[in-house]
Scaffold this motif. Structure first.
Motif, mmCIF file in Angstrom:
data_model
loop_
_atom_site.group_PDB
_atom_site.id
_atom_site.type_symbol
_atom_site.label_atom_id
_atom_site.label_comp_id
_atom_site.label_asym_id
_atom_site.label_seq_id
_atom_site.Cartn_x
_atom_site.Cartn_y
_atom_site.Cartn_z
ATOM 1 N N GLU A 166 -11.246 -33.902 -18.701
ATOM 2 C CA GLU A 166 -11.156 -35.004 -19.653
ATOM 3 C C GLU A 166 -11.484 -36.347 -19.013
ATOM 4 O OE1 GLU A 166 -7.160 -34.463 -20.890
ATOM 5 O OE2 GLU A 166 -7.620 -32.812 -22.271
ATOM 6 N N ASP A 167 -11.098 -36.513 -17.746
ATOM 7 C CA ASP A 167 -11.281 -37.795 -17.069
ATOM 8 C C ASP A 167 -12.536 -37.804 -16.212
ATOM 9 O OD1 ASP A 167 -10.589 -40.403 -16.448
ATOM 10 O OD2 ASP A 167 -9.500 -39.830 -14.639
ATOM 11 N N LEU A 190 -19.277 -28.683 -25.643
ATOM 12 C CA LEU A 190 -18.470 -29.310 -24.598
ATOM 13 C C LEU A 190 -16.999 -28.951 -24.775
ATOM 14 C CD1 LEU A 190 -18.089 -31.312 -22.221
ATOM 15 C CD2 LEU A 190 -17.919 -33.141 -23.932
ATOM 16 N N LEU A 191 -16.372 -28.522 -23.693
ATOM 17 C CA LEU A 191 -14.937 -28.248 -23.658
ATOM 18 C C LEU A 191 -14.360 -28.990 -22.475
ATOM 19 C CD1 LEU A 191 -12.364 -26.684 -24.538
ATOM 20 C CD2 LEU A 191 -13.106 -24.841 -22.984
ATOM 21 N N THR A 192 -13.338 -29.815 -22.710
ATOM 22 C CA THR A 192 -12.693 -30.535 -21.620
ATOM 23 C C THR A 192 -11.225 -30.168 -21.543
ATOM 24 O OG1 THR A 192 -12.169 -32.460 -23.015
ATOM 25 C CG2 THR A 192 -14.267 -32.495 -21.820
ATOM 26 N N CYS A 193 -10.684 -30.327 -20.353
ATOM 27 C CA CYS A 193 -9.259 -30.075 -20.139
ATOM 28 C C CYS A 193 -8.780 -30.976 -19.014
ATOM 29 C CB CYS A 193 -9.009 -28.600 -19.806
ATOM 30 S SG CYS A 193 -9.712 -28.061 -18.233
ATOM 31 N N THR A 200 -7.169 -22.295 -14.810
ATOM 32 C CA THR A 200 -6.699 -21.423 -15.894
ATOM 33 C C THR A 200 -7.769 -21.242 -16.964
ATOM 34 O OG1 THR A 200 -4.402 -22.106 -15.531
ATOM 35 C CG2 THR A 200 -4.925 -21.117 -17.658
ATOM 36 N N VAL A 201 -8.401 -22.348 -17.353
ATOM 37 C CA VAL A 201 -9.426 -22.288 -18.400
ATOM 38 C C VAL A 201 -10.637 -21.485 -17.925
ATOM 39 C CG1 VAL A 201 -10.979 -23.630 -19.862
ATOM 40 C CG2 VAL A 201 -8.648 -24.439 -19.449
ATOM 41 N N ILE A 202 -11.021 -21.653 -16.677
ATOM 42 C CA ILE A 202 -12.167 -20.904 -16.139
ATOM 43 C C ILE A 202 -11.919 -19.403 -16.251
ATOM 44 C CG2 ILE A 202 -13.460 -20.333 -14.035
ATOM 45 C CD1 ILE A 202 -13.056 -23.294 -13.181
ATOM 46 N N VAL A 203 -10.716 -18.978 -15.927
ATOM 47 C CA VAL A 203 -10.385 -17.547 -15.969
ATOM 48 C C VAL A 203 -10.269 -17.052 -17.408
ATOM 49 C CG1 VAL A 203 -8.635 -15.821 -15.393
ATOM 50 C CG2 VAL A 203 -9.278 -17.563 -13.706
ATOM 51 N N MET A 213 -19.073 -28.374 -15.044
ATOM 52 C CA MET A 213 -19.644 -29.650 -14.614
ATOM 53 C C MET A 213 -18.508 -30.586 -14.212
ATOM 54 S SD MET A 213 -21.795 -32.452 -16.856
ATOM 55 C CE MET A 213 -20.319 -32.868 -17.797
ATOM 56 N N LEU A 214 -18.436 -30.913 -12.932
ATOM 57 C CA LEU A 214 -17.342 -31.735 -12.418
ATOM 58 C C LEU A 214 -17.854 -32.814 -11.476
ATOM 59 C CD1 LEU A 214 -14.751 -28.948 -11.522
ATOM 60 C CD2 LEU A 214 -14.636 -30.493 -13.485
#
Length: 459
Positions: A166-167, A190-193, A200-203, A213-214
């Motif tokens: 998100e940031d 697009l999905l942000t967390c 957790t989201v990746i798994v 993308m980071l």
């Protein structure tokens, strides 16, 4: 897992830890832990400590290579690096001699046509990449568009999510949103967390995620992601990874090849000191390059641009990411600025960076009048970039008041006062003096004056 693989991963982990927890042996001062973590004060730092650190600084010779106005302490090199003397000379040469005298023959005579690759090859060792995988061109935003489109195609039609935090820096998210509008959510979504939820989201959503993308170093807090851990986790789920190195390249050691990173972007105007609007760069792992199809198929990305073929045939190497004509003047300036890194290595840069952020952090912590400044960066220097961020209800006004005193820092909405530490041109004495002036500004409440509370167009 084979014993060979396990041993290799252990070696890589040890290498990362050695870089992260770099020992500040050349920069010993009270209350500093080996990994740069702030400890409880037992002795107050004073100017003699700063002068002692400068005396034993092994890269202090670099300071003379920059042209910085007198009576200015520049703590904003993480936004725009200052002017290297070599870059100024290069700018004059390319304008007056190359362009002015040799005109169009300079494309061959002075190798203008090769600048994207020669500059890319200079950047490559600073980011842990073999030559032939880095090209200098365009801006981060444009380069992200190229890489996102390429990665989405490469990873097949069954995956559509681009995962980010998100940031993340807004332009990175905006570029995904633009592709989403163009392609539709079935092809790009697009999905942000929160940063803490990424693993957790990746798994959990790995089968749907096409690209992670980071930004390696967060632009507000300066917190560093574990590049190897997140890249490996993404790869285990079949996810490709793009890293934004805007706040890493030239300040924080990264090893793209060893971490098996797929793609990366970065800019030339921050820690690389290439000047305002300096061109950015693209890294693409050599294992992917031949298969990639980037969408901005301009003539410079053609296999043979000067055949002027009406049909596009891409270069099979890293030059396929080129589009239009290179920005020669900007690229020549950046090229000269990068030559400074031949006089220093990234371990030395990082060692001084850790010492500087730790020293500054302790100076602020020991000043009662600065108690309203709340650290928004990690306490451990080993997991933050070359910056410190502090929250304060009057952060913008404090920043403007500092600038009026010749201390150039920056503000990031909504309430962050951010200090950047470029080891190449800063001294510890300057850091000490800047905190002393900050104390005067706060204690006298100068920052409350109307002139410091009027928002400028660029903050």
């Amino acid at each position: 897992m084979s014993s060979t693989t396990s041993h290799l991963q252990s070696e890589q982990a040890a290498k990362r830890q050695a870089i992260a927890d770099v020992q500040t042996s050349n920069y010993v001062f009270p209350n500093s832990a080996p990994n740069g973590e702030h400890t409880h004060a037992t002795e107050k730092l004073n100017k003699s400590h700063a002068l002692g650190l400068d005396k034993h600084d092994p890269i202090a010779h670099l300071i003379k290579q920059f042209e910085i106005p007198s009576n200015t302490i520049y703590l904003d090199g993480n936004s725009l690096g200052p002017l290297p003397i070599s870059a100024k000379k290069a700018a004059m040469d390319v304008v007056e001699k190359q362009w002015g005298e040799d005109l169009i023959t300079s494309w061959n005579k002075h190798a203008w046509i090769d600048l994207p690759t020669t500059v890319g090859d200079k950047i490559a060792p600073l980011i842990g990449a073999e030559k032939g995988q880095v090209i200098c061109c365009d801006s981060i935003s444009v380069n992200l568009f190229k890489l996102l489109a390429s990665a989405l195609q490469l990873n097949g039609s069954q995956r559509h999510i681009v995962l980010s935090q998100e940031d993340n820096f807004p332009t990175d998210l905006y570029m995904v949103e633009g592709l989403q509008q163009m392609l539709g959510t079935q092809q790009c979504s697009l999905l942000t967390c929160d940063a803490d939820e990424l693993e957790t989201v990746i798994v959990e959503k790995g089968s749907e995620i096409s690209v992670l993308m980071l930004t390696h170093v967060n632009f507000r807090s300066g917190k560093i992601h574990d590049m190897q851990k997140l890249t490996q986790l993404a790869h285990e789920q079949g996810v490709l990874v793009i890293w934004d190195l805007a706040h890493s390249a030239g300040a924080v050691p990264v090893d793209l090849d060893s971490c098996k990173v797929d793609f990366a972007v970065g800019c030339g105007y921050k820690y690389l000191n290439g000047g305002p609007g300096a061109p950015a760069f693209i890294y693409a792992a050599k294992r992917h390059i031949a298969k990639l199809k980037q969408p901005l198929t301009g003539w410079m990305g053609h296999a043979n641009p000067f055949t002027f073929d009406p049909s596009y045939s891409p270069d099979m190497g890293i030059k396929k990411f080129l589009s239009g004509t290179p920005s020669v003047i900007s690229m020549a300036v950046l090229s000269a600025a990068l030559d400074l890194f031949e006089r220093v290595n990234m371990t030395q840069i990082r060692e001084k960076s850790v010492a500087m952020t730790t020293f500054y952090q302790q100076l602020i912590a020991q000043a009662p009048s600065l108690s309203e400044l709340v650290l928004a960066s990690p306490n451990k220097a080993s997991i933050r970039g070359s910056q410190l961020a502090y929250k304060h209800p009057h952060a913008y006004a404090l920043c403007q008041a500092l600038i009026a005193q010749g201390i150039i820092a920056d503000f990031r909405a909504p309430d962050i006062l951010r200090f950047g530490f470029s080891p190449s041109f800063l001294s510890f004495e300057q850091l000490f003096d800047s905190v002393e002036k900050l104390k005067v500004i706060v204690e006298s409440e100068q920052y409350k004056e109307p002139e410091f509370n009027r928002k400028n167009a660029v903050t």
